[in-house]
Design an enzyme around this catalytic site. Structure first.
Site, PDB file in Angstrom:
ATOM      1  N   ALA A 111      52.530  74.315  11.095  1.00 44.03           N
ATOM      2  CA  ALA A 111      53.174  73.081  10.636  1.00 44.03           C
ATOM      3  C   ALA A 111      52.717  72.755   9.216  1.00 44.03           C
ATOM      4  O   ALA A 111      51.609  73.101   8.819  1.00 44.03           O
ATOM      5  CB  ALA A 111      52.811  71.930  11.572  1.00 44.03           C
ATOM      6  N   GLY A 152      52.228  77.104  14.621  1.00 46.97           N
ATOM      7  CA  GLY A 152      53.683  77.234  14.600  1.00 46.97           C
ATOM      8  C   GLY A 152      54.142  78.543  13.976  1.00 46.97           C
ATOM      9  O   GLY A 152      55.194  79.075  14.337  1.00 46.97           O
ATOM     10  N   GLU A 202      53.991  80.978  16.715  1.00 49.69           N
ATOM     11  CA  GLU A 202      55.039  80.661  17.693  1.00 49.69           C
ATOM     12  C   GLU A 202      56.407  81.115  17.183  1.00 49.69           C
ATOM     13  O   GLU A 202      57.230  81.617  17.940  1.00 49.69           O
ATOM     14  CB  GLU A 202      55.033  79.149  17.990  1.00 49.69           C
ATOM     15  CG  GLU A 202      53.798  78.730  18.786  1.00 49.69           C
ATOM     16  CD  GLU A 202      53.724  77.224  19.015  1.00 49.69           C
ATOM     17  OE1 GLU A 202      53.709  76.485  18.021  1.00 49.69           O
ATOM     18  OE2 GLU A 202      53.699  76.805  20.189  1.00 49.69           O
TER      19      GLU A 202
END
Ligand SMILES: NC(=O)c1ccc[n+]([C@@H]2O[C@H](COP(=O)([O-])OP(=O)(O)OC[C@H]3O[C@@H](n4cnc5c(N)ncnc54)[C@H](O)[C@@H]3O)[C@@H](O)[C@H]2O)c1
Length: 697
Positions: free
Chosen positions: A61, A102, A105
């Protein structure tokens, strides 16, 4: 520009480009989404490579976006990952340097993953009190197996790509690419461009031979280790969901757990500390690009407790140090202590022998000021006496080259006065290390009235280089940390006078989460230090109320662990604190002399009197501009004073309680005739914020 698009032969390459670590901010997410659409619409493109420019694949992020509406704006990360998952042409994620949170991910949404060796792979969300919230807990177990994935998710620690790629049966990486990553990734994409069906992580089967037993075991282990932090156990719950539930249900479970954690005080505290650490290096009137002085060689004056520890920081960072003392035997002792510390690390397997040798080779010693003149920075750590500091700084002014930074490790003396001993006060600064200086994270950087901005910027950067949390403090007695702790100690004294025992106070505070209560801390640091400070500071402040029990203790020669007795008794060679009959008698006698009838004091009252005494002084420090922001005060307490991390520091804790409530409670304390009404007068800033319903942060 958040991401670039280019076509190489029949492969589209989407490159995340959001320095410094390709955080998945709004522009980057849009760049990826439009890139994927474009590639799918282009008949000439048969596969897609997703990679990152510069120093990372992606660090996750974008922290610049945290808390802003942009953070969740579509396309959000979940949407992007679904888009990759559903792509009708193969998507190859090419990872290098850093693939975290993230970022990892996102890569798990691709059909294939290749990586450069040395890539740091992690899901670090647990470190800010969360669990991965974009499928990490569902997909990582599918490619690495439940146990390896759970270890990574619960610890948040990075593992190198080549280590993961070597695990039997792993499906995280299809290939480790030595040499040019992008060339290798494009070649790999061409190789798999026609393969169908596309392998999707969400479709991979997940099982464990003893799922229930393993999860039960993991949950117990993690619960025991996580203590006051809820997130690690939720990581286990999320992974248990991956084992038990269909993929989409597991995702929903992960999201619910994630959202549940978001609003917990522990998560808020951890995020506060995470951002507080970054914010500490930002100084309102010293912009980021402020030029810095080159620091390639350090001189340290005094090879005692602090001088030795301070030197080790620089040796560890590969910066040569020359130590100066008055006598050879002091130097010899200082060097021997440093060596002994390193040897202990070697014995514990924390340091390799060749590293020890390399570090010791960077250390030299001298008795002659002529040998230190060429150092870029000198740090003084001699006795805490103005007269001694004066002699040293006058000498430094004579011998140090122009532009050298002159720092003092003083813990209580006026840095402006020290600067005035020189003809270059702009080059003088305080660097207040905490003991043991090679271990403690905190460094208070004391900005004198005349300290130049480039000196401040240089020392802050140097603090980072030696892995400290550097916090700027203005000049005042005790700086941020010790000035606040003085009020805390005064309260601790009142509590004893009124009826609490040292043991009860320590236990209450330790239950709240402090590493150590005030009396055990006093015994460790030496009660004589506070005694000397009180003598100096309170001599012309007869109005200053404090409990004399601490003075009486010192008059009994009970300085703490170093004299084998303090607030507690100690067995020879042991650190276990044993409640002391003699201390109880001393306190009882003192109470009787003061006409005090002791009363039962609740743990709750103990904790709040101690913590709010920090908060009130912290508010004064903020108001006076000694600290430029509340989070700086919290960082001082989290990294230097053992304040519980899960509470985020005293100011963050007060905000969570609500400043209105804090002030109301302080009013109750003020009404106690045995306490000090003046002490509990709320600082004007605190009163104002409380009245306006605002918070420190
Ligand atoms: N000990 C702590 O916990 C602590 C923490 C933070 C800051 N400090 C500050 O650090 C400084 C040093 O404290 P310490 O605990 O290391 O003291 P220490 O007594 O262990 O060491 C001081 C050393 O300085 C040497 N010295 C004295 N005068 C000198 C001179 N004129 N020239 C060269 N060397 C000289 C002494 O020989 C001694 O080895 C003090 O200002 C103290 O307030 C101490």
């Amino acid at each position: 520009m958040g991401a670039h698009y280019e076509v190489r032969g029949n492969v589209a390459v989407i490159t995340l480009d959001n320095p410094p670590v390709n955080g998945l901010g709004y522009d980057t997410r849009v760049g990826i989404a439009t890139g994927v659409e474009r590639a799918l619409a282009d008949a000439a493109v048969q596969a897609i490579v997703l990679t990152g420019a510069g120093k990372a694949f992606s660090g996750g992020a974008d922290i610049k976006e945290f808390g802003s509406p942009k953070a969740g704006a579509e396309p959000n990360l979940l949407t992007l990952i679904k888009q990759l998952d559903a792509a009708t042409k193969p998507v190859v994620a090419a990872l290098h340097s850093v693939a975290m949170g993230g970022g990892l991910e996102l890569a798990l949404g691709a059909h294939y993953r290749v990586a450069a060796p040395g890539t740091a792979v992690a899901l670090p969300e647990v470190k800010i009190g969360l669990i991965p919230g974009a499928g990490g807990t569902q997909r990582l177990p599918r490619v690495l197996g439940v146990e390896t994935a759970l270890n990574m998710i619960v610890s948040g620690d990075p593992v190198k790509s080549e280590v993961l790629a070597a695990l039997p049966g792993q499906k995280l990486f299809n290939k480790i690419i030595e040499g040019n990553l992008l060339d290798g990734a494009v070649a790999y994409a061409q190789e798999v461009s026609q393969a169908r069906p596309l392998p999707r992580v969400r479709d991979m089967k997940l099982s464990h031979p003893n799922a229930d037993a393993y999860i039960g075991f993991a949950r117990n282990m993690v619960k025991g280790m996580a203590k006051n932090f809820p997130a690690p156990v939720k990581c286990v719950d999320a992974v248990a969901g991956a084992l038990k539930l269909k993929f989409d249900d597991g995702m929903a479970n992960e999201l619910a757990l994630f959202q549940g954690l978001m609003s917990t005080p522990e998560c808020k505290a951890l995020r506060h500390a995470f951002f507080g650490e970054r914010a500490a290096s930002k100084i309102p009137d010293v912009p980021e690009g402020t030029p810095q002085r080159k620091i390639e060689k350090i001189a340290v004056i005094g090879a005692g407790t602090m001088g030795g520890g301070i030197s080790m920081n620089f040796l560890n960072a590969g910066i040569p140090v020359v130590m100066l003392e008055m006598k050879q035997d002091a130097l010899d002792r200082g060097v021997a202590t440093i060596r002994k510390n390193y040897e202990a690390q070697v014995q514990r397997g924390k340091l390799k022998q060749d590293k020890l040798d390399a570090r010791m080779a960077l250390l030299s010693t001298t008795l002659d000021y002529a040998d230190i003149g060429s150092a870029d920075m000198v740090i003084e750590a001699v006795f805490e006496e103005m007269g001694v500091k004066e002699k040293v700084f006058r000498k430094l002014d004579e011998v140090m080259k122009a532009g050298a930074i002159l720092a003092s490790n003083t813990s209580t003396l006026d840095v402006n006065a020290i600067a005035a001993f020189t003809k270059r006060p702009q080059d003088v600064i305080g660097t207040h290390f905490f003991s043991p200086a090679n271990v403690m994270k905190l460094l208070e950087v004391v900005r004198g009235e005349k300290t130049a901005k480039d000196v401040l910027a240089t020392v802050m950067a140097l603090g980072k280089k030696i892995k400290k949390t550097a916090v700027v403090s203005g000049v005042c007695d005790g700086f941020i940390g010790n000035r606040m702790i003085e009020q805390y100690s005064r309260q601790a004294g009142f509590l004893i006078e009124e009826g609490a025992t040292p043991e009860q106070v320590d236990k209450a505070v330790e239950k709240f989460g402090f590493a150590m209560g005030p009396f055990r801390m006093g015994d460790l640091a030496g009660n004589d230090i506070g005694w000397a400070i009180r003598k100096r500071r309170y001599i012309d402040k007869p109005e200053m109320r404090y409990s004399k029990t601490a003075d009486l203790l010192c008059e009994m020669g009970r300085y703490g662990q170093k004299t084998g007795a303090g607030w507690y008794d100690y067995r020879p060679g042991q650190r276990a604190a044993i409640p002391s009959k003699l201390v109880v008698e001393m306190v009882e006698k003192h109470r009787a002399a003061q006409g005090i009838t002791p009363r039962q004091i609740s743990d709750d009252e103990i904790v709040h009197r101690l913590v709010y005494s920090l908060v009130n002084e912290g508010a004064k420090i903020l108001e006076e501009g000694i600290a430029s922001k509340a989070s700086d005060i919290d960082m001082v307490y989290l990294t230097g004073y053992g304040f519980p991390l899960f509470r985020g520091g005293p100011m963050c804790y007060a905000d969570q309680v609500g400043l209105y409530n804090v002030v109301q409670t302080m009013k109750q304390f003020a009404a106690n005739p045995l306490d000090d009404a003046a002490f509990w007068q709320p600082a004007p800033l605190l009163a104002k914020l409380a009245a306006e319903g605002k918070s420190f942060t």
